[in-house]
Scaffold this motif. Structure first.
Motif, mmCIF file in Angstrom:
data_model
loop_
_atom_site.group_PDB
_atom_site.id
_atom_site.type_symbol
_atom_site.label_atom_id
_atom_site.label_comp_id
_atom_site.label_asym_id
_atom_site.label_seq_id
_atom_site.Cartn_x
_atom_site.Cartn_y
_atom_site.Cartn_z
ATOM 1 N N CYS A 192 -13.637 36.960 -2.051
ATOM 2 C CA CYS A 192 -13.200 35.594 -1.776
ATOM 3 C C CYS A 192 -13.716 35.161 -0.414
ATOM 4 C CB CYS A 192 -11.676 35.493 -1.827
ATOM 5 S SG CYS A 192 -10.817 36.662 -0.732
ATOM 6 N N PHE A 193 -13.664 33.852 -0.149
ATOM 7 C CA PHE A 193 -14.108 33.331 1.134
ATOM 8 C C PHE A 193 -13.094 33.688 2.224
ATOM 9 C CE2 PHE A 193 -16.515 30.509 -1.704
ATOM 10 C CZ PHE A 193 -17.760 30.568 -1.093
ATOM 11 N N GLY A 194 -13.605 34.163 3.371
ATOM 12 C CA GLY A 194 -12.726 34.564 4.458
ATOM 13 C C GLY A 194 -12.483 36.058 4.503
ATOM 14 N N GLU A 195 -13.223 36.801 3.686
ATOM 15 C CA GLU A 195 -13.062 38.255 3.641
ATOM 16 C C GLU A 195 -14.219 38.934 4.358
ATOM 17 O OE1 GLU A 195 -11.325 41.303 0.310
ATOM 18 O OE2 GLU A 195 -13.002 40.037 -0.297
ATOM 19 N N CYS A 196 -13.933 40.028 5.048
ATOM 20 C CA CYS A 196 -14.969 40.810 5.727
ATOM 21 C C CYS A 196 -14.675 42.275 5.461
ATOM 22 C CB CYS A 196 -14.976 40.519 7.225
ATOM 23 S SG CYS A 196 -16.231 41.436 8.168
ATOM 24 N N ILE A 197 -15.309 42.802 4.437
ATOM 25 C CA ILE A 197 -15.052 44.184 4.055
ATOM 26 C C ILE A 197 -16.328 45.001 4.154
ATOM 27 C CG2 ILE A 197 -13.148 43.611 2.510
ATOM 28 C CD1 ILE A 197 -15.068 43.825 0.182
ATOM 29 N N ASN A 198 -16.145 46.293 4.187
ATOM 30 C CA ASN A 198 -17.270 47.211 4.326
ATOM 31 C C ASN A 198 -17.253 48.189 3.164
ATOM 32 O OD1 ASN A 198 -19.321 48.919 5.185
ATOM 33 N ND2 ASN A 198 -17.961 50.067 6.543
ATOM 34 N N PHE A 199 -18.235 48.058 2.289
ATOM 35 C CA PHE A 199 -18.333 48.968 1.151
ATOM 36 C C PHE A 199 -19.309 50.088 1.478
ATOM 37 C CE2 PHE A 199 -20.261 50.544 -2.728
ATOM 38 C CZ PHE A 199 -19.149 50.825 -3.489
ATOM 39 N N VAL A 200 -18.825 51.318 1.368
ATOM 40 C CA VAL A 200 -19.663 52.492 1.586
ATOM 41 C C VAL A 200 -19.524 53.399 0.375
ATOM 42 C CG1 VAL A 200 -20.104 54.483 3.064
ATOM 43 C CG2 VAL A 200 -19.322 52.351 4.087
ATOM 44 N N THR A 201 -20.651 53.802 -0.207
ATOM 45 C CA THR A 201 -20.600 54.689 -1.359
ATOM 46 C C THR A 201 -19.990 56.026 -0.959
ATOM 47 O OG1 THR A 201 -22.818 55.566 -0.946
ATOM 48 C CG2 THR A 201 -22.652 53.600 -2.323
ATOM 49 N N THR A 229 -10.988 29.795 -4.378
ATOM 50 C CA THR A 229 -11.904 30.846 -3.927
ATOM 51 C C THR A 229 -11.564 31.398 -2.543
ATOM 52 O OG1 THR A 229 -13.404 29.149 -3.068
ATOM 53 C CG2 THR A 229 -13.821 29.968 -5.310
ATOM 54 N N SER A 230 -10.559 30.838 -1.880
ATOM 55 C CA SER A 230 -10.215 31.293 -0.541
ATOM 56 C C SER A 230 -9.316 32.530 -0.586
ATOM 57 C CB SER A 230 -9.512 30.169 0.232
ATOM 58 O OG SER A 230 -9.042 30.633 1.483
ATOM 59 N N CYS A 231 -9.491 33.387 0.423
ATOM 60 C CA CYS A 231 -8.594 34.539 0.568
ATOM 61 C C CYS A 231 -7.246 34.076 1.100
ATOM 62 C CB CYS A 231 -9.200 35.559 1.539
ATOM 63 S SG CYS A 231 -10.782 36.247 1.019
ATOM 64 N N ARG A 232 -6.212 34.853 0.809
ATOM 65 C CA ARG A 232 -4.865 34.521 1.272
ATOM 66 C C ARG A 232 -4.532 35.326 2.527
ATOM 67 N NH1 ARG A 232 -2.035 31.840 -2.695
ATOM 68 N NH2 ARG A 232 -0.051 32.375 -1.720
ATOM 69 N N LYS A 233 -3.789 34.699 3.422
ATOM 70 C CA LYS A 233 -3.390 35.365 4.653
ATOM 71 C C LYS A 233 -2.167 36.241 4.414
ATOM 72 C CE LYS A 233 -4.810 31.615 7.770
ATOM 73 N NZ LYS A 233 -4.340 30.696 8.836
ATOM 74 N N PRO A 234 -2.136 37.446 4.988
ATOM 75 C CA PRO A 234 -0.903 38.237 4.937
ATOM 76 C C PRO A 234 0.140 37.591 5.844
ATOM 77 C CG PRO A 234 -2.536 39.309 6.322
ATOM 78 C CD PRO A 234 -3.220 38.148 5.698
ATOM 79 N N GLU A 245 2.310 22.935 -3.181
ATOM 80 C CA GLU A 245 0.868 23.102 -3.054
ATOM 81 C C GLU A 245 0.468 23.182 -1.577
ATOM 82 O OE1 GLU A 245 -1.358 20.649 -5.642
ATOM 83 O OE2 GLU A 245 -3.102 20.604 -4.335
ATOM 84 N N THR A 246 1.180 22.369 -0.753
ATOM 85 C CA THR A 246 0.905 22.411 0.682
ATOM 86 C C THR A 246 1.295 23.744 1.283
ATOM 87 O OG1 THR A 246 1.336 20.045 0.808
ATOM 88 C CG2 THR A 246 1.341 21.259 2.871
ATOM 89 N N LEU A 247 2.419 24.278 0.814
ATOM 90 C CA LEU A 247 2.887 25.569 1.298
ATOM 91 C C LEU A 247 1.889 26.661 0.979
ATOM 92 C CD1 LEU A 247 5.115 27.246 2.589
ATOM 93 C CD2 LEU A 247 6.153 27.496 0.319
ATOM 94 N N GLU A 248 1.322 26.590 -0.262
ATOM 95 C CA GLU A 248 0.335 27.584 -0.633
ATOM 96 C C GLU A 248 -0.922 27.451 0.215
ATOM 97 O OE1 GLU A 248 -0.443 27.323 -4.735
ATOM 98 O OE2 GLU A 248 1.459 28.224 -5.363
ATOM 99 N N GLY A 249 -1.246 26.159 0.566
ATOM 100 C CA GLY A 249 -2.428 25.933 1.372
ATOM 101 C C GLY A 249 -2.325 26.563 2.737
ATOM 102 N N THR A 250 -1.137 26.605 3.313
ATOM 103 C CA THR A 250 -0.965 27.199 4.631
ATOM 104 C C THR A 250 -1.159 28.711 4.601
ATOM 105 O OG1 THR A 250 1.421 27.417 4.278
ATOM 106 C CG2 THR A 250 0.639 25.382 5.325
ATOM 107 N N GLU A 251 -1.117 29.324 3.429
ATOM 108 C CA GLU A 251 -1.280 30.762 3.308
ATOM 109 C C GLU A 251 -2.729 31.153 3.014
ATOM 110 O OE1 GLU A 251 1.373 31.891 0.240
ATOM 111 O OE2 GLU A 251 3.194 31.540 1.395
ATOM 112 N N LEU A 252 -3.602 30.162 2.923
ATOM 113 C CA LEU A 252 -4.995 30.428 2.615
ATOM 114 C C LEU A 252 -5.847 30.413 3.880
ATOM 115 C CD1 LEU A 252 -5.397 28.160 -0.550
ATOM 116 C CD2 LEU A 252 -4.984 30.616 -0.498
#
Length: 329
Positions: free
Chosen positions: A176-185, A17-22, A2-9
């Protein structure tokens, strides 16, 4: 585990609800940070030198240099905005939805104004080279200032229409939290491509091709009359050589402009994914921004006055009384 997964968030405390880091190798991440930070710092520094030079020295405040000043201002802010792009390299945005929207909005406006200013510069060079006798009457300080103001105002209005959805509700398309995306139609995206890329590129290419044709015709005239050069004609020869050199420089400008901007707009034109994640398209966007670093090199370093003004700034001669009246030519 669980800790390992936390380091990837992006936000370990928000597991669901958190985004995952690549995940990237440490060396690769450090290399990207250093490269982008260097480009950003270089962009800010070079354009700031152009801004100080043209704003301070009165002799440099010509109509053409006013356009260069506008370009330098837009490119200066592009360099500052690249710091936000560096934040997104890890795939996490920690500044909130409002700052994400503001960053994207400013990036669109500044980039659009930069492209518009490049079009104005191409018009200025076209008149200067193809119609030099009427240049001083057609291109005046007041007209150039009005054109620059209209360029920025139109950029603000146009991009406000393109990004109206995310301006109304920042973060509405984030999954998700930590995301910054740009939606354009699709329609808005195609409109942006047409008026921010296709139309400006066509205008620039057409004008520069005309300049190239004029320069080539003058070069042929020089070769045909080289055997009967008089003192009066020698002055014309010098002018024609200068125009040919200008044509070559403008050719470099067009090539660099297309190389830096084409990849980004090619991605947009494919229409495969209107939901563009900044971290996944970092290389394309950074190349797009890199044009702002090259602009002062192309437009300014080719001019002797810029090298002289740098010397004044670095040696602090600019602080001396009446330094604004110095001869920069």
């Amino acid at each position: 585990m669980e800790t390992l997964e936390g380091t990837e968030l992006c936000f370990p405390q928000l597991l669901n609800t958190s985004c995952r880091k690549p995940m990237r190798p440490h060396f690769e991440s450090m290399l990207i940070y250093i490269l982008l930070s260097s480009i950003s710092l270089l962009t800010v520094t070079l354009n700031l030198l152009v801004i100080i030079s043209i704003s301070h020295f009165r002799q440099l405040q010509t109509p053409t240099n006013i356009l260069l000043l506008s370009l330098a201002v837009s490119d200066f802010f592009v360099g500052l905005l690249m710091f936000f792009q560096i934040i997104l390299i890890d795939g996490c945005w920690f500044l909130g939805d409002l700052m994400c929207t503001l960053y994207q909005y400013l990036a669109y406006i500044i980039t659009s104004a930069s492209v518009g200013t490049m079009v104005l510069i191409s018009v200025d060079r076209y008149v200067a080279i193809c119609d030099p006798l009427h240049y001083s009457t057609k291109v005046t300080h007041k007209r150039v200032q009005v054109c620059v103001c209209l360029c920025w105002i139109c950029s603000v209005i146009f991009q406000s229409m393109i990004l109206k959805d995310i301006l109304k509700q920042p973060g509405r398309y984030n999954s998700c939290f930590g995301e910054c995306i740009n939606f354009v139609t699709y329609i808005a995206g195609i409109t942006d491509v047409i008026f921010s890329f296709i139309v400006p590129v066509n205008v620039i290419v057409v004008l520069y091709m005309r300049v190239f044709v004029v320069a080539v015709s003058q070069a042929r005239a020089m070769r045909c009359h080289i055997a009967t050069v008089t003192l009066q004609f020698s002055v014309k020869v010098t002018a024609k050589k200068s125009e040919l050199k200008a044509a070559r420089t403008l050719g470099v400008v067009v090539v660099v402009f297309l190389i830096c901007l084409c990849p980004y707009y090619c991605v947009v034109l494919t229409g495969q994914d209107n939901l563009l994640n900044a971290s996944s398209t970092a290389s394309v966007i950074c190349l797009f921004y890199f044009n702002s670093c090259l602009n002062p090199v192309i437009y300014a370093f080719f001019y002797p006055w810029f090298r002289k003004s740098i010397n004044f700034i670095v040696t602090l001669k600019i602080l001396q009384p009446h330094s604004c009246e110095a001869n920069m030519q």
